[in-house]
Design a protein around this motif. Sequence first.
Motif, PDB file in Angstrom:
ATOM      1  N   ASP A 116       1.116  -1.097  -0.279  1.00 17.21           N
ATOM      2  CA  ASP A 116       0.026  -0.416   0.331  1.00 17.21           C
ATOM      3  C   ASP A 116       0.920   1.198  -0.088  1.00 17.21           C
ATOM      4  OD1 ASP A 116      -2.280  -1.015  -0.135  1.00 17.21           O
ATOM      5  OD2 ASP A 116      -2.158  -1.823   1.734  1.00 17.21           O
ATOM      6  N   ILE A 117       1.577   0.898   1.220  1.00 18.78           N
ATOM      7  CA  ILE A 117       2.934   2.202   0.527  1.00 18.78           C
ATOM      8  C   ILE A 117       3.704   2.273  -0.054  1.00 18.78           C
ATOM      9  CG2 ILE A 117       5.105   2.857   1.910  1.00 18.78           C
ATOM     10  CD1 ILE A 117       4.171   1.542   4.329  1.00 18.78           C
ATOM     11  N   ASP A 118       3.780   0.823  -1.248  1.00 18.39           N
ATOM     12  CA  ASP A 118       4.483   1.170  -2.147  1.00 18.39           C
ATOM     13  C   ASP A 118       3.694   1.797  -3.248  1.00 18.39           C
ATOM     14  OD1 ASP A 118       6.981   1.058  -0.739  1.00 18.39           O
ATOM     15  OD2 ASP A 118       6.709  -0.816  -1.976  1.00 18.39           O
ATOM     16  N   GLY A 119       2.478   1.706  -3.340  1.00 16.46           N
ATOM     17  CA  GLY A 119       1.164   1.666  -4.288  1.00 16.46           C
ATOM     18  C   GLY A 119       1.384   2.827  -4.687  1.00 16.46           C
ATOM     19  N   CYS A 120       1.206   3.621  -2.942  1.00 18.30           N
ATOM     20  CA  CYS A 120       1.073   5.662  -2.810  1.00 18.30           C
ATOM     21  C   CYS A 120       1.727   6.341  -3.877  1.00 18.30           C
ATOM     22  CB  CYS A 120       0.204   5.721  -1.727  1.00 18.30           C
ATOM     23  SG  CYS A 120      -0.408   6.934  -1.584  1.00 18.30           S
ATOM     24  N   LEU A 121       3.815   5.804  -3.230  1.00 15.95           N
ATOM     25  CA  LEU A 121       4.384   6.466  -3.913  1.00 15.95           C
ATOM     26  C   LEU A 121       4.465   5.799  -5.736  1.00 15.95           C
ATOM     27  CD1 LEU A 121       6.811   5.129  -1.064  1.00 15.95           C
ATOM     28  CD2 LEU A 121       6.463   7.866  -2.031  1.00 15.95           C
ATOM     29  N   GLU A 122       3.930   5.264  -6.054  1.00 15.76           N
ATOM     30  CA  GLU A 122       3.576   5.358  -7.402  1.00 15.76           C
ATOM     31  C   GLU A 122       2.636   6.187  -8.341  1.00 15.76           C
ATOM     32  OE1 GLU A 122       3.209   0.834  -7.833  1.00 15.76           O
ATOM     33  OE2 GLU A 122       5.960   0.283  -7.471  1.00 15.76           O
ATOM     34  N   CYS A 123       1.804   5.496  -7.724  1.00 20.25           N
ATOM     35  CA  CYS A 123       0.464   7.004  -8.035  1.00 20.25           C
ATOM     36  C   CYS A 123       1.053   7.927  -8.272  1.00 20.25           C
ATOM     37  CB  CYS A 123      -0.600   6.551  -6.831  1.00 20.25           C
ATOM     38  SG  CYS A 123      -2.229   8.040  -7.358  1.00 20.25           S
ATOM     39  N   LEU A 124       2.019   8.443  -6.914  1.00 20.95           N
ATOM     40  CA  LEU A 124       2.413   9.919  -7.127  1.00 20.95           C
ATOM     41  C   LEU A 124       3.333  10.380  -8.030  1.00 20.95           C
ATOM     42  CD1 LEU A 124       2.567  12.569  -4.984  1.00 20.95           C
ATOM     43  CD2 LEU A 124       4.879  11.578  -4.596  1.00 20.95           C
ATOM     44  N   ASN A 126       4.417   9.143 -10.611  1.00 21.94           N
ATOM     45  CA  ASN A 126       3.257   7.415 -12.358  1.00 21.94           C
ATOM     46  C   ASN A 126       3.312   8.900 -12.714  1.00 21.94           C
ATOM     47  OD1 ASN A 126       5.291   5.996 -12.162  1.00 21.94           O
ATOM     48  ND2 ASN A 126       4.173   4.523 -12.063  1.00 21.94           N
ATOM     49  N   SER A 127       1.839   9.955 -11.741  1.00 23.94           N
ATOM     50  CA  SER A 127       0.523  10.165 -12.346  1.00 23.94           C
ATOM     51  C   SER A 127       1.085  12.188 -12.589  1.00 23.94           C
ATOM     52  CB  SER A 127      -0.966  10.431 -10.575  1.00 23.94           C
ATOM     53  OG  SER A 127       0.238  11.019 -10.000  1.00 23.94           O
ATOM     54  N   GLY A 128       2.802  12.220 -12.268  1.00 26.29           N
ATOM     55  CA  GLY A 128       2.846  13.587 -12.058  1.00 26.29           C
ATOM     56  C   GLY A 128       2.307  14.630 -10.408  1.00 26.29           C
ATOM     57  N   ALA A 129       1.707  13.667  -9.692  1.00 25.06           N
ATOM     58  CA  ALA A 129       0.508  14.684  -8.820  1.00 25.06           C
ATOM     59  C   ALA A 129       1.669  15.291  -8.053  1.00 25.06           C
ATOM     60  CB  ALA A 129      -0.761  13.523  -7.916  1.00 25.06           C
ATOM     61  N   SER A 130       1.752  16.165  -6.950  1.00 24.30           N
ATOM     62  CA  SER A 130       1.603  16.836  -6.049  1.00 24.30           C
ATOM     63  C   SER A 130       1.812  15.953  -4.616  1.00 24.30           C
ATOM     64  CB  SER A 130       1.809  18.390  -5.671  1.00 24.30           C
ATOM     65  OG  SER A 130       2.178  18.672  -7.309  1.00 24.30           O
ATOM     66  N   SER A 131       0.268  14.811  -4.457  1.00 21.77           N
ATOM     67  CA  SER A 131       0.264  14.461  -3.753  1.00 21.77           C
ATOM     68  C   SER A 131      -0.566  13.846  -3.986  1.00 21.77           C
ATOM     69  CB  SER A 131       0.238  15.456  -2.041  1.00 21.77           C
ATOM     70  OG  SER A 131      -1.198  15.855  -2.589  1.00 21.77           O
ATOM     71  N   GLU A 198      -5.855  18.521  -6.554  1.00 15.71           N
ATOM     72  CA  GLU A 198      -5.323  17.762  -7.470  1.00 15.71           C
ATOM     73  C   GLU A 198      -5.101  16.379  -7.108  1.00 15.71           C
ATOM     74  OE1 GLU A 198      -1.822  20.483  -6.266  1.00 15.71           O
ATOM     75  OE2 GLU A 198      -3.859  21.107  -6.304  1.00 15.71           O
ATOM     76  N   THR A 199      -4.743  16.639  -5.489  1.00 18.17           N
ATOM     77  CA  THR A 199      -4.276  14.999  -5.016  1.00 18.17           C
ATOM     78  C   THR A 199      -4.969  14.124  -5.489  1.00 18.17           C
ATOM     79  OG1 THR A 199      -4.422  16.387  -2.728  1.00 18.17           O
ATOM     80  CG2 THR A 199      -4.883  14.000  -2.904  1.00 18.17           C
ATOM     81  N   LYS A 200      -4.274  13.219  -5.416  1.00 21.19           N
ATOM     82  CA  LYS A 200      -4.305  11.649  -6.129  1.00 21.19           C
ATOM     83  C   LYS A 200      -5.128  10.695  -4.898  1.00 21.19           C
ATOM     84  CE  LYS A 200      -3.561  12.371 -10.467  1.00 21.19           C
ATOM     85  NZ  LYS A 200      -4.594  12.676 -11.849  1.00 21.19           N
ATOM     86  N   ALA A 201      -6.459   9.935  -5.546  1.00 19.95           N
ATOM     87  CA  ALA A 201      -6.598   9.199  -4.371  1.00 19.95           C
ATOM     88  C   ALA A 201      -6.222   8.002  -4.745  1.00 19.95           C
ATOM     89  CB  ALA A 201      -7.822   8.972  -4.413  1.00 19.95           C
ATOM     90  N   TYR A 202      -5.364   7.261  -3.558  1.00 19.81           N
ATOM     91  CA  TYR A 202      -4.625   5.633  -4.167  1.00 19.81           C
ATOM     92  C   TYR A 202      -5.804   4.539  -2.971  1.00 19.81           C
ATOM     93  CZ  TYR A 202      -2.429   0.996  -2.964  1.00 19.81           C
ATOM     94  OH  TYR A 202      -1.998  -0.113  -3.022  1.00 19.81           O
TER      95      TYR A 202
END
Length: 228
Positions: A116-124, A126-131, A198-202
Amino acid sequence: MIYGQKVLAIIPARGGSKGVPRKNIRELAGKPLIAWTIACASSSRYIDRCIVSTDDPEIAEVSRRFGGDVPFIRPADLAQDDTPGIDPVLHAIREVSGYDIIVLLQPTSPLRSAADIDGCLECLVNSGASSCVSVTTVDKSPFWMYNVNENGTMKPLLDAEDRNVSRQKLPAVYVLNGAVYVSHREHLEEHTGFLQPETKAYIMPRERSVDIDTFFDFAFAEMQLKLI
Protein backbone atom coordinates in the motif's frame (compact mmCIF):
# COMPACT_ATOMS: atom_id res chain seq x y z
CA MET A 1 14.37 5.86 -3.37
CA ILE A 2 11.93 6.04 -6.26
CA TYR A 3 13.05 7.28 -9.67
CA GLY A 4 16.04 9.01 -8.10
CA GLN A 5 13.99 10.76 -5.41
CA LYS A 6 14.81 10.12 -1.76
CA VAL A 7 11.88 9.16 0.47
CA LEU A 8 11.42 10.00 4.15
CA ALA A 9 8.61 8.40 6.16
CA ILE A 10 7.36 9.94 9.40
CA ILE A 11 5.41 8.09 12.10
CA PRO A 12 3.83 10.62 14.50
CA ALA A 13 3.07 9.23 17.97
CA ARG A 14 2.26 11.54 20.84
CA GLY A 15 1.91 10.29 24.37
CA GLY A 16 -1.33 11.99 25.35
CA SER A 17 -3.96 9.95 23.51
CA LYS A 18 -7.35 10.32 25.20
CA GLY A 19 -9.77 7.74 23.73
CA VAL A 20 -7.40 4.85 24.46
CA PRO A 21 -4.70 5.90 26.95
CA ARG A 22 -1.14 5.04 25.81
CA LYS A 23 -2.68 3.85 22.56
CA ASN A 24 0.47 3.94 20.46
CA ILE A 25 2.28 1.42 22.66
CA ARG A 26 -0.74 -0.64 23.70
CA GLU A 27 -0.30 -4.27 22.70
CA LEU A 28 -2.01 -5.47 19.54
CA ALA A 29 -1.69 -9.17 18.67
CA GLY A 30 1.51 -9.55 20.64
CA LYS A 31 3.39 -6.32 20.00
CA PRO A 32 2.90 -2.56 20.52
CA LEU A 33 0.61 -0.81 18.06
CA ILE A 34 3.38 1.41 16.71
CA ALA A 35 5.58 -1.63 16.00
CA TRP A 36 3.24 -2.72 13.20
CA THR A 37 3.83 0.52 11.30
CA ILE A 38 7.59 0.47 11.94
CA ALA A 39 7.78 -3.03 10.50
CA CYS A 40 5.60 -2.14 7.53
CA ALA A 41 7.74 0.88 6.64
CA SER A 42 10.91 -1.20 6.85
CA SER A 43 9.46 -3.54 4.21
CA SER A 44 8.81 -0.75 1.69
CA ARG A 45 10.87 -0.89 -1.49
CA TYR A 46 11.15 2.89 -1.69
CA ILE A 47 11.44 4.37 1.81
CA ASP A 48 15.03 5.42 2.48
CA ARG A 49 14.53 6.38 6.11
CA CYS A 50 11.60 6.14 8.51
CA ILE A 51 11.56 8.18 11.72
CA VAL A 52 9.26 8.30 14.73
CA SER A 53 8.22 11.74 15.96
CA THR A 54 7.16 11.62 19.60
CA ASP A 55 7.12 13.79 22.68
CA ASP A 56 7.06 10.75 24.97
CA PRO A 57 10.27 9.04 26.24
CA GLU A 58 8.49 5.70 26.74
CA ILE A 59 7.14 5.70 23.17
CA ALA A 60 10.65 6.57 21.98
CA GLU A 61 12.14 3.65 23.93
CA VAL A 62 9.52 1.17 22.71
CA SER A 63 9.94 2.38 19.13
CA ARG A 64 13.71 1.90 19.26
CA ARG A 65 13.25 -1.56 20.75
CA PHE A 66 11.22 -2.55 17.69
CA GLY A 67 13.64 -1.03 15.18
CA GLY A 68 12.33 2.53 15.09
CA ASP A 69 14.55 5.54 14.38
CA VAL A 70 13.87 8.35 16.88
CA PRO A 71 16.30 11.17 16.03
CA PHE A 72 14.69 13.77 18.32
CA ILE A 73 12.03 14.26 20.98
CA ARG A 74 9.19 16.40 19.69
CA PRO A 75 8.57 19.67 21.59
CA ALA A 76 5.60 19.51 23.97
CA ASP A 77 3.83 22.37 22.20
CA LEU A 78 3.58 20.15 19.11
CA ALA A 79 1.89 17.32 21.02
CA GLN A 80 -1.26 18.97 22.37
CA ASP A 81 -4.87 17.88 21.83
CA ASP A 82 -5.43 20.84 19.50
CA THR A 83 -2.13 20.62 17.61
CA PRO A 84 -2.89 20.42 13.86
CA GLY A 85 -1.82 17.04 12.51
CA ILE A 86 0.43 18.59 9.88
CA ASP A 87 2.56 20.54 12.40
CA PRO A 88 4.61 17.55 13.67
CA VAL A 89 5.24 16.56 10.04
CA LEU A 90 6.52 20.02 9.12
CA HIS A 91 8.67 20.04 12.25
CA ALA A 92 10.14 16.64 11.35
CA ILE A 93 11.12 17.62 7.82
CA ARG A 94 12.88 20.69 9.18
CA GLU A 95 14.78 18.49 11.61
CA VAL A 96 15.66 15.83 9.02
CA SER A 97 16.67 17.36 5.69
CA GLY A 98 17.76 15.98 2.33
CA TYR A 99 14.61 14.16 1.19
CA ASP A 100 12.43 14.77 -1.86
CA ILE A 101 9.23 12.90 -0.97
CA ILE A 102 7.54 12.74 2.43
CA VAL A 103 5.36 9.86 3.61
CA LEU A 104 3.09 10.18 6.65
CA LEU A 105 2.27 6.84 8.30
CA GLN A 106 -0.08 7.06 11.27
CA PRO A 107 0.47 4.26 13.80
CA THR A 108 -3.29 3.84 14.12
CA SER A 109 -3.40 2.01 10.76
CA PRO A 110 -1.69 -1.30 11.60
CA LEU A 111 -3.29 -3.31 8.78
CA ARG A 112 -1.81 -1.37 5.86
CA SER A 113 0.79 -3.29 3.87
CA ALA A 114 4.15 -2.29 2.43
CA ALA A 115 2.50 -2.73 -0.97
CA ASP A 116 0.00 0.00 0.00
CA ILE A 117 2.82 2.39 0.84
CA ASP A 118 4.67 1.59 -2.37
CA GLY A 119 1.49 1.78 -4.44
CA CYS A 120 0.74 5.24 -3.09
CA LEU A 121 4.30 6.38 -3.91
CA GLU A 122 4.06 4.92 -7.42
CA CYS A 123 0.73 6.69 -7.94
CA LEU A 124 2.32 9.99 -6.89
CA VAL A 125 5.33 9.69 -9.18
CA ASN A 126 3.70 8.05 -12.19
CA SER A 127 0.80 10.50 -12.27
CA GLY A 128 2.95 13.59 -11.85
CA ALA A 129 0.75 14.67 -8.94
CA SER A 130 1.94 16.76 -6.01
CA SER A 131 0.34 14.52 -3.40
CA CYS A 132 -1.48 11.21 -3.02
CA VAL A 133 -3.50 9.81 -0.10
CA SER A 134 -5.09 6.47 0.68
CA VAL A 135 -8.87 6.10 0.70
CA THR A 136 -11.43 3.33 0.99
CA THR A 137 -15.11 2.91 0.21
CA VAL A 138 -17.70 3.79 2.85
CA ASP A 139 -19.99 1.10 4.24
CA LYS A 140 -23.06 3.37 4.17
CA SER A 141 -23.67 5.76 1.29
CA PRO A 142 -24.15 9.44 2.20
CA PHE A 143 -27.03 9.44 -0.30
CA TRP A 144 -28.97 7.60 2.41
CA MET A 145 -27.88 9.88 5.26
CA TYR A 146 -29.91 12.61 6.93
CA ASN A 147 -29.58 15.52 9.29
CA VAL A 148 -32.15 15.62 12.10
CA ASN A 149 -33.54 19.09 12.74
CA GLU A 150 -34.30 20.55 16.18
CA ASN A 151 -37.97 19.58 15.80
CA GLY A 152 -37.04 16.00 15.00
CA THR A 153 -37.71 16.10 11.25
CA MET A 154 -35.20 14.73 8.76
CA LYS A 155 -33.39 16.51 5.98
CA PRO A 156 -31.31 14.61 3.38
CA LEU A 157 -27.59 15.22 3.72
CA LEU A 158 -27.21 15.26 -0.08
CA ASP A 159 -29.60 16.23 -2.83
CA ALA A 160 -30.78 13.35 -4.97
CA GLU A 161 -33.59 13.01 -7.49
CA ASP A 162 -34.45 9.47 -6.47
CA ARG A 163 -33.61 7.83 -3.15
CA ASN A 164 -35.43 4.61 -3.96
CA VAL A 165 -32.50 3.11 -5.81
CA SER A 166 -30.55 -0.03 -5.05
CA ARG A 167 -27.16 0.14 -3.37
CA GLN A 168 -25.54 -1.21 -6.54
CA LYS A 169 -26.75 1.78 -8.56
CA LEU A 170 -25.43 4.42 -6.20
CA PRO A 171 -22.14 6.13 -7.16
CA ALA A 172 -19.05 4.90 -5.32
CA VAL A 173 -18.06 7.15 -2.42
CA TYR A 174 -14.68 7.16 -0.69
CA VAL A 175 -13.31 8.32 2.65
CA LEU A 176 -9.78 8.97 3.89
CA ASN A 177 -8.63 5.89 5.79
CA GLY A 178 -5.62 7.52 7.47
CA ALA A 179 -3.15 4.86 6.34
CA VAL A 180 -0.82 6.57 3.85
CA TYR A 181 -0.20 10.20 2.88
CA VAL A 182 2.56 11.12 0.42
CA SER A 183 3.70 14.44 -1.01
CA HIS A 184 6.66 16.11 -2.62
CA ARG A 185 8.52 17.94 0.12
CA GLU A 186 8.45 21.37 -1.51
CA HIS A 187 4.71 21.12 -2.16
CA LEU A 188 4.06 20.07 1.43
CA GLU A 189 6.04 22.96 2.84
CA GLU A 190 4.35 25.45 0.52
CA HIS A 191 0.76 24.28 1.07
CA THR A 192 1.14 22.92 4.64
CA GLY A 193 -1.07 19.92 3.91
CA PHE A 194 -1.45 16.77 1.85
CA LEU A 195 -4.96 17.48 0.59
CA GLN A 196 -5.25 19.81 -2.38
CA PRO A 197 -7.68 19.90 -5.34
CA GLU A 198 -5.17 17.96 -7.47
CA THR A 199 -4.44 15.26 -4.83
CA LYS A 200 -4.62 11.73 -6.22
CA ALA A 201 -6.45 8.90 -4.46
CA TYR A 202 -4.91 5.50 -3.79
CA ILE A 203 -7.75 3.08 -3.14
CA MET A 204 -7.27 0.48 -0.41
CA PRO A 205 -9.60 -2.39 0.52
CA ARG A 206 -11.69 -1.91 3.64
CA GLU A 207 -10.16 -4.93 5.37
CA ARG A 208 -6.80 -3.09 5.51
CA SER A 209 -8.34 0.28 6.36
CA VAL A 210 -8.96 -0.07 10.10
CA ASP A 211 -8.19 3.23 11.86
CA ILE A 212 -7.81 2.66 15.58
CA ASP A 213 -9.47 5.21 17.85
CA THR A 214 -11.36 3.05 20.38
CA PHE A 215 -11.03 -0.18 22.35
CA PHE A 216 -13.50 -1.73 19.91
CA ASP A 217 -11.16 -0.83 17.04
CA PHE A 218 -8.36 -2.65 18.84
CA ALA A 219 -10.49 -5.76 19.20
CA PHE A 220 -11.58 -5.61 15.56
CA ALA A 221 -8.01 -5.13 14.31
CA GLU A 222 -6.82 -8.07 16.39
CA MET A 223 -9.55 -10.23 14.87
CA GLN A 224 -8.50 -9.14 11.39
CA LEU A 225 -4.86 -9.94 12.08
CA LYS A 226 -5.80 -13.46 13.11
CA LEU A 227 -7.46 -13.93 9.73
CA ILE A 228 -4.46 -12.76 7.70
